[in-house]
Design an enzyme around this catalytic site. Sequence first.
Site, PDB file in Angstrom:
ATOM      1  N   LYS A  79     -45.552  15.670   3.182  1.00  0.00           N
ATOM      2  CA  LYS A  79     -47.363  15.640   2.529  1.00  0.00           C
ATOM      3  C   LYS A  79     -47.873  17.847   2.422  1.00  0.00           C
ATOM      4  CE  LYS A  79     -51.228  15.045   5.518  1.00  0.00           C
ATOM      5  NZ  LYS A  79     -51.872  14.657   7.168  1.00  0.00           N
ATOM      6  N   GLN A  80     -47.069  18.410   3.650  1.00  0.00           N
ATOM      7  CA  GLN A  80     -47.472  19.690   4.044  1.00  0.00           C
ATOM      8  C   GLN A  80     -45.817  19.879   4.308  1.00  0.00           C
ATOM      9  OE1 GLN A  80     -49.804  19.799   6.516  1.00  0.00           O
ATOM     10  NE2 GLN A  80     -49.027  18.911   7.814  1.00  0.00           N
TER      11      GLN A  80
ATOM     12  N   TRP B 160     -52.207  21.977  16.441  1.00  0.00           N
ATOM     13  CA  TRP B 160     -51.629  22.587  16.348  1.00  0.00           C
ATOM     14  C   TRP B 160     -52.239  23.611  15.290  1.00  0.00           C
ATOM     15  CZ3 TRP B 160     -46.799  23.508  12.360  1.00  0.00           C
ATOM     16  CH2 TRP B 160     -46.811  22.989  11.488  1.00  0.00           C
ATOM     17  N   ASP B 161     -53.096  23.321  15.242  1.00  0.00           N
ATOM     18  CA  ASP B 161     -53.932  23.951  13.823  1.00  0.00           C
ATOM     19  C   ASP B 161     -54.256  25.341  14.374  1.00  0.00           C
ATOM     20  OD1 ASP B 161     -54.620  21.502  13.493  1.00  0.00           O
ATOM     21  OD2 ASP B 161     -55.583  21.786  11.682  1.00  0.00           O
TER      22      ASP B 161
ATOM     23  N   GLU C  27     -45.092  14.537   8.244  1.00  0.00           N
ATOM     24  CA  GLU C  27     -46.654  13.582   9.094  1.00  0.00           C
ATOM     25  C   GLU C  27     -45.658  12.809   7.656  1.00  0.00           C
ATOM     26  OE1 GLU C  27     -50.044  14.889   8.974  1.00  0.00           O
ATOM     27  OE2 GLU C  27     -49.901  15.583  10.916  1.00  0.00           O
TER      28      GLU C  27
END
Length: 831
Positions: A647-648, A387-388, A526
Amino acid sequence: MDSTTSWAGAEREGPTVGRTGGRAEGRSPAAGDDPWILRFDGFDPGTEGRREALCTLGNGYWGTRGAAPECAADAVHYPGTYLAGVYNPVHTDLGEHSRDDEHMVNAPNWLPLGFRFAGGDWFRPGSPDVLDYRQELDLRRGVLTRFVRIRDRAGRTSTVTSLRFVSQAAPHLAVLETRFEAEDWSGPVTVQTGIDGRVANRNVIADALLASGHLVARSTGQVTADTVLLQMETTRSGVHIAMGARTRAFAGDRPLTPERRFESDPAGWVAQEFDLLLEPGHPVRVEKTVAVSTSRDRAVLSAPAAVTTWLERAADPAELLAAHEREWEGLWDEFAVSLKSGDHQALALNLNTFHVLQTLAGVDADLDAGVPARGLSGEGYRGHVFWDETFVYPMLTLRRPDLSRALLGYRYRRLNEARAAARAAGFTGAMFPWQSGIDGREVTPAELFNPRSGRWLPDNSYKQRHVGLAIAYSVWKYYQATGDADFLVHQGAELILEIARFFASLTTHDPAADRYDIDGVMGPDEFHDGPPGAPGAGLRNNAYTNVMTAWVLCRAVETVALLAGRNCRPLWNRLRLRPDEVDGWERISRRMRVAFHSDGVPSQFDGYEDLPEFDWAGYRERYGDLGRLDLILNAAGDSTNNYRLSKQADVLMLLYLFSAEELREQLEALGYELSPEAVVRTVDFYSARSSHGSTLSNVVHSWVEARRDRERSWQFLGQALASDLADIQGDTTHEGIHLGAMAGSVDMVLRCYSGLEIRDDVLWLHPVLPAELDEVAFSINYRDQPIRLELTPATLRVRLRTGGAAPITVRVEGREARLSPGESRDFPLGG
């Protein structure tokens, strides 16, 4: 040999190959440095892998790391070459179990050009004979140069200067030009030039236990006196790769005709060796022109025939270089972002833009390539498409929408595979994979190796179904920016509607609350793949997934209305919408459930608020960097599922994709309230609980802080800009640059600090420059209208190029204006 740090521009080192350069560390350059030159002084084995990745050259069709031509893969060097879209599955027997994986293939190495003086040892960059070793990447020209000065044990002093580029004008061609000069001696230099197919995928330490051989040799040969040819084939995907090298030698403009010694290895090596006479003041030049083709190419008889023909017709390197530089000049005219700031971020901004362009600028519908998360610079993430791309499309769509359309075509061509995956899982519509490669099957690894424990552990990240939501979001934003109804009819609408179908079928209805829930998924975080004690079970009502589902269903309803009355019969025949289906989407879009904490902060998922807090200070003191906190806790017998952490960005991704106003409207349509105070609390809550284990995290946090804390936003942007230049994750850049973070850092300046949005057929601008930025200028392409934006803290100037485009509506700080081609307007900005 010790290395020193220098980012300054270099003096000209000779007429043939131009400028040379040296080593860069992750720090700001000194005042006056050239923001277009990345320099490396000295040879540093410890950071050579990072330098190779940063100095990758490519053109969208292929990319080659900036490795030394004299070196094969070893503990220091890794001369990888990657062809867009060329993958190969492999099977690995690990003893107690086995696994299947798919990798972007490390293609034959076209760089080999070894040399030795007067029968001495073959040169190696780490040789004690080296007096000077400098390298320079010229971002504006797309050229990598190297200058080496050597004094051997016999006291002979020589210089070797080389230039290389992967042609932006002729996508299948690359050039390596090398000049040899004796300073104080006369005698022969022996040159060996070849192509090495005896390569494997060994760039990623975590994949060391996996099968790494992807190629088998098919043929080697000498086509003409100066040209050799190698043909390889991938072991399972059956892609034929042909590569040819034409090598010529010159003394000034005079061609040299040395006797050539041909050599080959049936395992995949082909080369020529010859001697050239050197005399002081009389340099000789070796020009190596390389062509590549694969069986995936269109309009070729065969890959070997194409390579042979292209090399026969190829111009000399000087002409190829001139054409290459013209192409880069055009790209920079469209994509350059000009900064004037107290900090020196311009080099990082240019470097990041450069890598996005050389990975994607040559992509078209015929190439069938997606957006590999690590570009064409290494084997990180096995070259898969994630998905980047969500972070990459904005900087492309606003300049070269044709590139976005071509890349979205990668997803459209894999729509049937996504449909099949949805059916196999018991759903309707299209379920896109978290990681994609050749044909759109799910290629996410089922397990990953934890080096802290020495054990394999399950990888459940395939449950990140939200990748489909990101695809639909990118499709819709492309349409909003371009008004390209043809794309919507032929590809875009089908993607949006089939993704909407899947997420509608993923929901379950709670009659008592009249709410729709989604269970068993992972969010962008994640670090959570299930509730405590149930790893892999997935989460219930991930806020990001549910809000985005509501948004996509709204866009699906809008898309059906947009296409009503158009000639879309083939589309409707393929989709076969049921009479009540669109009404169902509208109903679900208004009743998706979102959990909230007691203080009004949206909860990352059901039960997140009940998790205990994590001891951040204690673990940082013990472990330092906590980016891979999941591996740290797993090795200790614990799990990130057990704590309030991430994580993000997860919930905060919503504030990255939507303005606070848009998100508030979306939640209000669902029957929820998100006050401005709750937005601030949301940012504070999740910012304090992120390990920033992804390079994308700095982009998102820079974005969400831009309106309330400009200084903090600028700090996060500095981290995003330096993700690979400074290798902030600690020795990961050697596995490939992080394309999403690179594009996202550029997009921060492009869209966030200008407040640029496209909504309701209006170009919205709400600028907010950090104090560190004095001026920003860039160009965009909106609805076929080239526009120049020049922004200072006091003024925004909007200039439209003359032409035949339709007038556009611009809204700046609430003030609306209608501008026609050729017009310019200055908008004063508030304090």
